[in-house]
Design an enzyme around this catalytic site. Structure first.
Site, PDB file in Angstrom:
ATOM      1  N   LYS A 182       0.596  -1.017  -0.296  1.00  0.00           N
ATOM      2  CA  LYS A 182      -0.236   0.042  -0.005  1.00  0.00           C
ATOM      3  C   LYS A 182       1.151   0.868  -0.284  1.00  0.00           C
ATOM      4  O   LYS A 182       1.715   1.823   0.975  1.00  0.00           O
ATOM      5  CB  LYS A 182      -0.326   0.184   1.470  1.00  0.00           C
ATOM      6  N   GLU A 185       0.096   7.932  -0.186  1.00  0.00           N
ATOM      7  CA  GLU A 185      -1.000   8.906  -0.530  1.00  0.00           C
ATOM      8  C   GLU A 185      -0.142  10.153  -2.024  1.00  0.00           C
ATOM      9  O   GLU A 185      -0.753  10.848  -2.686  1.00  0.00           O
ATOM     10  CB  GLU A 185      -2.121   9.561  -0.067  1.00  0.00           C
ATOM     11  N   SER A 236       4.130   7.008  10.709  1.00  0.00           N
ATOM     12  CA  SER A 236       4.026   7.697  12.034  1.00  0.00           C
ATOM     13  C   SER A 236       3.891   6.770  13.705  1.00  0.00           C
ATOM     14  O   SER A 236       2.872   5.188  13.037  1.00  0.00           O
ATOM     15  CB  SER A 236       2.730   8.483  12.581  1.00  0.00           C
ATOM     16  N   GLU A 257       8.370   0.154  12.373  1.00  0.00           N
ATOM     17  CA  GLU A 257       9.703   1.000  11.464  1.00  0.00           C
ATOM     18  C   GLU A 257       8.898   2.544  11.576  1.00  0.00           C
ATOM     19  O   GLU A 257       8.128   2.878  11.398  1.00  0.00           O
ATOM     20  CB  GLU A 257      10.286   0.954  10.759  1.00  0.00           C
ATOM     21  N   CYS A 291      13.095   9.564   9.476  1.00  0.00           N
ATOM     22  CA  CYS A 291      12.750   9.074  10.584  1.00  0.00           C
ATOM     23  C   CYS A 291      14.005   9.089  11.555  1.00  0.00           C
ATOM     24  O   CYS A 291      14.082   9.119  12.985  1.00  0.00           O
ATOM     25  CB  CYS A 291      12.366   7.450  10.951  1.00  0.00           C
ATOM     26  N   LYS A 340       0.714  20.916   4.530  1.00  0.00           N
ATOM     27  CA  LYS A 340       0.352  21.061   5.843  1.00  0.00           C
ATOM     28  C   LYS A 340       1.380  19.593   6.369  1.00  0.00           C
ATOM     29  O   LYS A 340       1.876  20.431   7.972  1.00  0.00           O
ATOM     30  CB  LYS A 340      -0.372  19.327   5.675  1.00  0.00           C
ATOM     31  N   GLU A 391       8.321  15.170  16.939  1.00  0.00           N
ATOM     32  CA  GLU A 391       9.093  14.577  15.678  1.00  0.00           C
ATOM     33  C   GLU A 391       8.822  15.861  14.918  1.00  0.00           C
ATOM     34  O   GLU A 391       7.264  16.462  14.880  1.00  0.00           O
ATOM     35  CB  GLU A 391       9.081  13.362  15.134  1.00  0.00           C
TER      36      GLU A 391
HETATM   37  P1  NAD Z   1       1.578   7.667   8.975  1.00  0.00           P
HETATM   38  O1  NAD Z   1       1.842   7.155  10.057  1.00  0.00           O
HETATM   39  O2  NAD Z   1       0.880   9.061   8.014  1.00  0.00           O
HETATM   40  O3  NAD Z   1       1.180   7.049   6.600  1.00  0.00           O
HETATM   41  C1  NAD Z   1       2.044   5.773   6.504  1.00  0.00           C
HETATM   42  C2  NAD Z   1       0.812   5.292   6.286  1.00  0.00           C
HETATM   43  O4  NAD Z   1       0.118   5.031   6.395  1.00  0.00           O
HETATM   44  C3  NAD Z   1       0.989   5.739   4.462  1.00  0.00           C
HETATM   45  O5  NAD Z   1       0.906   5.069   3.529  1.00  0.00           O
HETATM   46  C4  NAD Z   1      -0.610   6.064   4.961  1.00  0.00           C
HETATM   47  O6  NAD Z   1      -2.118   5.730   3.892  1.00  0.00           O
HETATM   48  C5  NAD Z   1      -1.023   4.819   6.007  1.00  0.00           C
HETATM   49  N1  NAD Z   1      -2.430   4.815   6.926  1.00  0.00           N
HETATM   50  C6  NAD Z   1      -2.868   5.488   7.368  1.00  0.00           C
HETATM   51  N2  NAD Z   1      -3.568   5.504   8.284  1.00  0.00           N
HETATM   52  C7  NAD Z   1      -3.696   4.171   8.318  1.00  0.00           C
HETATM   53  C8  NAD Z   1      -4.358   2.972   9.164  1.00  0.00           C
HETATM   54  N3  NAD Z   1      -5.111   3.747  10.103  1.00  0.00           N
HETATM   55  N4  NAD Z   1      -4.460   1.853   9.047  1.00  0.00           N
HETATM   56  C9  NAD Z   1      -3.451   1.693   8.076  1.00  0.00           C
HETATM   57  N5  NAD Z   1      -2.473   2.954   7.110  1.00  0.00           N
HETATM   58  C10 NAD Z   1      -2.947   3.769   7.551  1.00  0.00           C
HETATM   59  O7  NAD Z   1       3.402   8.412   8.422  1.00  0.00           O
HETATM   60  P2  NAD Z   1       3.850   9.527   7.078  1.00  0.00           P
HETATM   61  O8  NAD Z   1       3.633  10.557   7.172  1.00  0.00           O
HETATM   62  O9  NAD Z   1       3.070   8.648   5.551  1.00  0.00           O
HETATM   63  O10 NAD Z   1       5.125   9.112   7.614  1.00  0.00           O
HETATM   64  C11 NAD Z   1       5.816   9.315   8.578  1.00  0.00           C
HETATM   65  C12 NAD Z   1       6.443   8.558   9.653  1.00  0.00           C
HETATM   66  O11 NAD Z   1       6.751   7.909   9.037  1.00  0.00           O
HETATM   67  C13 NAD Z   1       7.030   9.796  10.717  1.00  0.00           C
HETATM   68  O12 NAD Z   1       6.913   9.465  11.872  1.00  0.00           O
HETATM   69  C14 NAD Z   1       8.680   9.153  10.211  1.00  0.00           C
HETATM   70  O13 NAD Z   1       9.492   9.252  11.698  1.00  0.00           O
HETATM   71  C15 NAD Z   1       7.980   7.724   9.804  1.00  0.00           C
HETATM   72  N6  NAD Z   1       8.668   7.191   9.564  1.00  0.00           N
HETATM   73  C16 NAD Z   1       9.858   5.602  10.022  1.00  0.00           C
HETATM   74  C17 NAD Z   1      10.631   4.803   9.210  1.00  0.00           C
HETATM   75  C18 NAD Z   1      11.438   3.972   9.752  1.00  0.00           C
HETATM   76  O14 NAD Z   1      12.056   3.459   8.990  1.00  0.00           O
HETATM   77  N7  NAD Z   1      11.548   3.880  10.765  1.00  0.00           N
HETATM   78  C19 NAD Z   1      11.065   5.231   8.244  1.00  0.00           C
HETATM   79  C20 NAD Z   1      10.550   6.488   7.247  1.00  0.00           C
HETATM   80  C21 NAD Z   1       8.931   6.801   8.087  1.00  0.00           C
END
Ligand code: NAD
Length: 496
Positions: A182, A185, A236, A257, A291, A340, A391
């Site tokens: 998945k 967006e 997140s 992660e 991250c 945003k 963060e």
């Molecule tokens: P996010 O959690 O908003 O979204 C991540 C993904 O999850 C997207 O594809 C989103 O569509 C999906 N998602 C959102 N709500 C969901 C739900 N209820 N059920 C299933 N899927 C859902 O995060 P983001 O804003 O895209 O990314 C930023 C965050 O990701 C930051 O906190 C960052 O630190 C973290 N990150 C971590 C790593 C790592 O390896 N530790 C790597 C990259 C980013």
């Protein structure tokens, strides 16, 4: 076709399910160019039914044995070939990634090469997943084997859309899982090339399914699906908690992660030129949307002024603007991914000032179209301030100071997170002490981001659990089976 530089972009991109390009049940999503704020193209948007079709395709692939029954070296070669495809098409893919994610073109090329590297590494690892035999006396032959879970559901964030997909997909396929990905967006388009890579590599139909959809709909559907056997989530903390809950209800393992608020401790004997390099990469690469960004510098009070001066000069030197105009590596930075995200980061800057942090550089949006934030440095940050705990996920560095080693470690360990940590010093004793006492999954001594695809990565605390990268990651994608073979008494001649 929308024209940018010398590159034509298709106006509409479909999802990839069961080896076919398909529209989305939820319609289409407009994908913006963060450098202009204008629409770049449209992406098919998957609904729950699309996710179900993709999961069924992956399940059928798995049950057929088309992927899992292969000799691992054959699977590994296909995985490697996916990486070769990405490298063969690096110009085209990097252009698209630059335009949809806002990063400088040279950074987009780094990401495509990084994605290819995952396929090289895990392709190589495919035939190393070996069990062991366990002695139980002469009546038995006992051994363990590692089997794929079956269907791996993978949810990808927007900050490295291609590399994060590559990280989970390469390991998932190498171990014989059929995967449903998945995509994010905000920048889903470049993942089109993952499906093309799978076709190029000759992977069986259903082994790779790539869909974009809203998190609360398509993402949620993937994590509550009865036929998904393992989940990998990168994103997140808030979403990770929801996904872990879904996984628990289905008794399905998941890798989380999540975010970070990682700190580097700087001792007075640190090499300052070297530290400056790490600041450049640690907080301004990908406009800080990493991250494992070096978002906090915990600096000995005797060198704090020098460090702040250097960091501010670096921040002011970085030339910020559209990624397409930043084709070569240098002192430059691109846009943040969305208005945003930029506005949120800018809001956190205002809050930091109101809580008493001193703005040493940047801190404001650029007065031009696109989602740009100045490279920012805050001085006089204290651990109780929000900017020291939350963060930002943007190009914002917080400098805190310490008097003694114990205080430095307490500050570094004083957040809910624990993704990575760093130490800058010429003193090996101090480096060892800090490395052993910092609560994080990876420690960098004298170079932020030292390591690579080979080195395991993942968090302590709220930064998540499970590991990606390195050989450790392989064990997230397989389950252990023990097989004991007993001799039936009297059916063997026995020893002479
Ligand atoms: P996010 O959690 O908003 O979204 C991540 C993904 O999850 C997207 O594809 C989103 O569509 C999906 N998602 C959102 N709500 C969901 C739900 N209820 N059920 C299933 N899927 C859902 O995060 P983001 O804003 O895209 O990314 C930023 C965050 O990701 C930051 O906190 C960052 O630190 C973290 N990150 C971590 C790593 C790592 O390896 N530790 C790597 C990259 C980013």
């Amino acid at each position: 076709m929308s024209q940018t530089a010398n590159f034509d972009i298709k106006p509409y991109w479909q999802n990839y399910i069961n080896g076919a390009w398909v529209d989305g049940g939820a319609g289409r999503l407009a994908v913006d160019n963060p450098a202009t704020g204008e629409v770049l193209a449209e992406q098919a948007l998957a609904d729950r039914a699309d996710i179900d079709r993709a999961v069924q395709a992956a399940k059928a692939c798995h049950q057929s044995g088309a992927l899992s029954d292969l000799r691992p070296v054959e699977r590994g070669r296909m995985v490697q070939k996916m990486g070769q495809y990405l490298l063969n098409n690096i110009d085209e893919i990097a252009n698209l990634l630059c335009l949809e994610a806002g990063k400088p073109l040279w950074e987009a090329r780094v990401e495509v090469a990084g994605a290819a590297r995952y396929f090289e590494y895990y392709g190589n690892q495919a035939e190393t997943v070996e069990g062991r035999s366990i002695p139980l006396g002469s009546r038995y032959l006992d051994f363990t084997v590692y089997e794929p879970y079956g269907v791996s559901g993978q949810i990808i964030p927007w900050n490295y859309p291609l590399e994060m997909t590559a990280r989970s997909l390469s390991a998932g396929l190498a171990t014989g899982n059929a995967c449903v990905v998945k995509t994010p967006e905000l920048d889903p388009l470049s993942n089109y090339y993952m499906a093309k890579a799978a076709e190029f590599a000759g992977l069986p139909v259903g082994a790779v399914n790539i869909l974009c959809g809203y998190g609360h709909e398509a993402g949620d559907a993937l994590t509550i699906h009865d036929d998904v056997n393992q989940i990998v989530f990168t994103g997140s903390v808030q979403t990770g908690m929801a996904i872990a809950g879904n996984a628990a209800k289905h008794v399905v393992p998941c890798v989380l992660e999540l975010g970070g608020k990682s700190a580097a401790i700087v001792y007075p004997d640190a090499d300052m030129d070297n530290l400056e390099q790490s600041i450049r990469w640690g907080i301004y690469f990908n406009a800080g949307q990493v991250c494992s960004a070096m978002s906090r510098l915990v600096v000995h009070e005797s060198v704090r002024d020098e460090v702040v001066e250097r960091a501010a000069a670096l921040a002011n030197r970085l030339n910020v603007g559209p990624g397409m105009e930043r084709a070569e590596f240098g002192d430059n930075m691109g846009a943040m991914v969305s208005a945003k995200q930029r506005d949120r980061a800018e809001g956190l800057c205002r809050r930091a000032e109101s809580e008493g942090a001193r703005l040493a550089a940047g801190g404001h949006a650029l007065n031009r179209p696109g989602h740009f934030l100045q490279p920012t440095v805050f001085d006089q940050v204290t651990p109780d301030m929000n900017i020291a705990q939350e963060e930002v996920f943007g190009p914002v560095l917080s400098v805190l100071s310490f008097k003694d080693d114990a205080e430095a470690l307490a500050i570094a360990n004083g957040t809910d997170y624990g993704l990575v940590g760093g130490v800058f010093t010429a003193d090996i004793e101090r480096a060892m002490e800090a490395a052993q006492r910092m609560r994080s999954g990876q420690i960098f001594i004298n170079e932020w981001y030292a390591g690579g695809v080979e080195t395991p990565f993942g968090g302590y605390g709220k930064s998540g659990y499970g590991r990606e990268k390195g050989r450790e990651a392989l064990w997230n994608y397989v389950q252990t089976k023990n097989i004991a073979i007993a001799r039936i008494a009297g059916t063997h001649p026995g020893r002479a």
